[in-house]
Design an enzyme around this catalytic site. Structure first.
Site, short mmCIF file in Angstrom:
data_model
loop_
_atom_site.label_atom_id
_atom_site.label_comp_id
_atom_site.label_asym_id
_atom_site.label_seq_id
_atom_site.Cartn_x
_atom_site.Cartn_y
_atom_site.Cartn_z
N LYS A 159 0.86 -1.19 0.00
CA LYS A 159 0.00 0.00 0.00
C LYS A 159 0.89 1.24 0.00
O LYS A 159 1.57 1.53 0.98
CB LYS A 159 -0.91 0.04 1.22
CG LYS A 159 -1.99 1.12 1.03
CD LYS A 159 -2.53 1.69 2.30
CE LYS A 159 -1.75 2.81 2.92
NZ LYS A 159 -1.61 4.03 2.12
N GLU A 189 10.45 0.76 10.28
CA GLU A 189 11.44 1.84 10.11
C GLU A 189 10.71 3.14 10.42
O GLU A 189 9.88 3.60 9.63
CB GLU A 189 11.98 1.84 8.67
CG GLU A 189 12.57 0.52 8.21
CD GLU A 189 13.75 0.05 9.04
OE1 GLU A 189 14.37 0.88 9.73
OE2 GLU A 189 14.03 -1.16 9.03
N CYS A 200 14.52 10.60 6.76
CA CYS A 200 14.56 10.11 8.15
C CYS A 200 15.97 10.14 8.72
O CYS A 200 16.17 10.36 9.91
CB CYS A 200 14.00 8.70 8.21
SG CYS A 200 14.95 7.55 7.20
N GLU A 235 10.58 15.89 15.33
CA GLU A 235 11.08 15.64 13.98
C GLU A 235 10.42 16.65 13.03
O GLU A 235 9.23 16.51 12.74
CB GLU A 235 10.72 14.20 13.58
CG GLU A 235 11.23 13.81 12.21
CD GLU A 235 10.78 12.41 11.80
OE1 GLU A 235 9.66 11.99 12.17
OE2 GLU A 235 11.56 11.74 11.10
P1 NAD Z 1 2.92 8.07 8.16
O1 NAD Z 1 3.18 7.27 9.37
O2 NAD Z 1 1.97 9.19 8.23
O3 NAD Z 1 2.40 7.13 6.97
C1 NAD Z 1 3.15 6.02 6.49
C2 NAD Z 1 2.20 5.05 5.82
O4 NAD Z 1 1.32 4.50 6.80
C3 NAD Z 1 1.31 5.64 4.73
O5 NAD Z 1 1.21 4.73 3.66
C4 NAD Z 1 -0.03 5.79 5.45
O6 NAD Z 1 -1.12 5.78 4.54
C5 NAD Z 1 -0.02 4.56 6.33
N1 NAD Z 1 -0.91 4.61 7.52
C6 NAD Z 1 -1.32 5.72 8.20
N2 NAD Z 1 -2.13 5.35 9.23
C7 NAD Z 1 -2.21 4.01 9.21
C8 NAD Z 1 -2.86 3.02 10.02
N3 NAD Z 1 -3.60 3.38 11.08
N4 NAD Z 1 -2.72 1.72 9.70
C9 NAD Z 1 -1.95 1.35 8.66
N5 NAD Z 1 -1.32 2.21 7.85
C10 NAD Z 1 -1.43 3.53 8.12
O7 NAD Z 1 4.38 8.53 7.68
P2 NAD Z 1 4.72 9.56 6.52
O8 NAD Z 1 4.31 10.91 7.00
O9 NAD Z 1 4.22 9.03 5.22
O10 NAD Z 1 6.33 9.47 6.46
C11 NAD Z 1 7.17 10.28 7.21
C12 NAD Z 1 7.68 9.52 8.43
O11 NAD Z 1 8.36 8.34 7.99
C13 NAD Z 1 8.71 10.29 9.24
O12 NAD Z 1 8.44 10.13 10.60
C14 NAD Z 1 10.04 9.62 8.88
O13 NAD Z 1 11.04 9.70 9.85
C15 NAD Z 1 9.59 8.22 8.67
N6 NAD Z 1 10.57 7.51 7.83
C16 NAD Z 1 11.40 6.61 8.46
C17 NAD Z 1 12.36 5.95 7.71
C18 NAD Z 1 13.29 4.97 8.37
O14 NAD Z 1 13.97 4.24 7.64
N7 NAD Z 1 13.38 4.90 9.68
C19 NAD Z 1 12.47 6.19 6.33
C20 NAD Z 1 11.61 7.11 5.74
C21 NAD Z 1 10.64 7.75 6.51
#
Ligand code: NAD
Length: 481
Positions: A172, A248, A282, A383
């Site tokens: 997804k 992650e 990230c 962040e």
């Molecule tokens: P997010 O958590 O808002 O969303 C990530 C994904 O989760 C999306 O596809 C979203 O639709 C889905 N999602 C949201 N609510 C959900 C639920 N209740 N159940 C299942 N899926 C759900 O994150 P974002 O804003 O898209 O990305 C930014 C974040 O990602 C930052 O915090 C960043 O640090 C982190 N990130 C971490 C890494 C790493 O390797 N540690 C890499 C890239 C990004």
């Protein structure tokens, strides 16, 4: 604006309910694409397709699967220009960066094909006519949920190793830039040797489609990248069926600039990383602790770098643009909120600090450097995930390690010093998953990720990341009396 379909069981399908979502071009704020809004029923269809495809795909020899992975890599390279343009249009990535990402995505499939041969089983010596060993087996059906900040490469980073070792997948993509995920599906659909149902890409909201995937009883493992808050929700959804989860999550990474640091060399790496992808990384630098003896020089040179960047519409065709917009209007508002909050708490905007009037309705925030920040300010605790450098002055009497570790995150830390011995001694004192001394990530195939604090569980990438996608089955055979 183009309407898309999802890719389930090798077919292009609308959502079962017919509902759609609209994505935006972040450079202009205009509508970009229509994508299906999946429900639990669509996720269920995709999981069933992946389950049906599993015996075929996992039953292939490594050489047979590798041939398919190489064909996928070749198709990505062929389609790289079109894929890159889609990433410019729906994520706001500058063209040259987006094209490089596509080449990196192709390489992930080639690397994973080769690496899968290195996942040997292990024999456990037992006396007598017995054979005891651990056999690697694919975990089964994997549900992947990806973030918006690196849409193309995140898809490749997850799919390539999982497929290489025989799993089938439902992915997804993030709702904000779902059409980029469907572009990936389009590329995969042009690889006839990939059996139907091995990869399924289903678009929809996190709260509905993402949650249905995370809780589906027929999904064996969840591979998630995103915020720590969503990660916690997913862990709760996966708990009733005791799914393995590779997570992650977020970071707020400390950067320690010592008095003997090579300031020019540090800024070449750090300032680039701070503004690349509009700061939506990230692993990027989060809060900079800069010794008072070099603070003014560091700040002045950071400002000069920020002001030298060419910022603009990544769909204009201008390949010299170095920084695009943020991904969405909501994220722009959030980042501007952190900046105004920092100023209210006493910080100074050295450069940037606003949206700029020249970008129309695009979701831009100018490259920003904040000085006069302190460790306790919100901008240093949270962040920000944007093009905002938070500079904190420290003196010899400050406890740098305590400040660096004082965070709910533990993703990575950066150290800049000419005294390598001092840097090396700090490694074990920092409670983080990765330490970069006088550099950033050096190769693509380093295992990334950490199980430290709220920043995640497990590894992604490299041979350690691939191992997350196999179960080690214990086999004991007695072949004598
Ligand atoms: P997010 O958590 O808002 O969303 C990530 C994904 O989760 C999306 O596809 C979203 O639709 C889905 N999602 C949201 N609510 C959900 C639920 N209740 N159940 C299942 N899926 C759900 O994150 P974002 O804003 O898209 O990305 C930014 C974040 O990602 C930052 O915090 C960043 O640090 C982190 N990130 C971490 C890494 C790493 O390797 N540690 C890499 C890239 C990004």
């Amino acid at each position: 604006m183009r309407d898309h379909r999802m890719w389930i069981g090798g077919q292009w399908v609308p959502s079962e309910s017919g509902r759609m979502m609209t994505t935006k071009n972040p450079s202009t704020g205009e509508d970009h694409a229509g994508v299906p809004k999946a429900s639990a029923a669509d996720i269920d269809a995709a999981v069933r397709a992946a389950r049906e495809a599993f015996p075929v795909w996992s039953g292939m020899t490594q050489a047979e699967r590798n041939k398919v992975l190489y064909e996928i890599a070749a198709k990505i390279r062929e389609e790289a220009d079109a894929m890159a343009r889609d990433e410019c249009a729906e994520h706001g990535t500058p063209y040259n960066d987006a094209y490089g990402v596509c080449m990196g995505a192709a390489a992930k499939f080639e690397w994973s094909a080769n690496a899968a041969y290195r996942l040997m089983g292990e024999e456990i010596p037992v006396p007598g006519d017995t054979l005891t060993y651990l056999k690697n087996e694919p975990v089964g059906v994997i549900g992947f949920i990806t973030p918006w900040n690196l849409p193309t490469i995140m898809t490749a980073v997850k799919l390539a190793p999982a497929l290489a070792v025989g799993n089938t997948c439902v992915l997804k993509p993030p709702s904000i830039n779902s059409a980029i995920g469907l572009k990936f599906a389009h590329v995969l659909s042009q690889v006839p040797s990939l059996p139907k149902g091995v990869v399924n890409i289903v678009t929809g909201s996190g709260s509905e489609a993402g949650a249905a995937l995370a809780s589906h009883p027929e999904v064996d493992l969840i591979g998630f990248t995103g915020s720590s808050e969503t990660g916690k929700e997913i862990l709760a959804l996966a708990a009733p069926t005791v799914k393995k989860c590779v997570m992650e999550l977020g970071g707020n990474n400390p950067v320690l600039i010592f008095p003997d640091a090579d300031i020019d060399a540090s800024l070449k790496v750090l300032a680039w990383r701070q503004f690349n992808n509009s700061g939506q990384h990230c692993s990027g630098p989060g809060r900079y602790y800069v010794h008072e003896s070099v603070y003014d020089e560091f700040a002045a040179k950071f400002k000069a770098y920020a002001e030298s960047l060419k910022v603009g519409d990544t769909t204009s065709g201008d390949k010299s643009i170095q920084m695009g917009p943020l991904v969405s209007a909501e994220h722009k508002a959030k980042v501007l909120g952190y900046i105004s909050g920092a100023v209210a708490e006493g910080a100074t905007v050295l450069t940037g600090g606003d949206a700029g009037t020249q970008y129309g309705s695009g979701f831009f925030v100018k490259p920003t450097v904040l000085t006069g920040c302190t460790h306790d300010m919100t901008c240093a605790r949270e962040e920000i995930f944007g093009p905002v450098a938070v500079l904190i002055r420290y003196t010899d009497s400050d406890d740098l390690v305590t400040m660096a570790n004082d965070s709910r995150f533990g993703l990575c830390a950066h150290i800049w010093t000419r005294d390598i011995s001092k840097g090396m001694k700090l490694i074990s004192t920092l409670h983080v998953g990765a330490v970069f001394i006088n550099c950033q990530m050096l190769t693509d195939e380093q295992p990334w990720g950490t199980s430290v604090k709220e920043s995640g569980i497990g590894k992604e990438g490299g041979i350690f990341g691939m191992r997350e996608f196999v179960d080690k089955k214990l086999v004991c055979v007695k072949y004598g009396e």
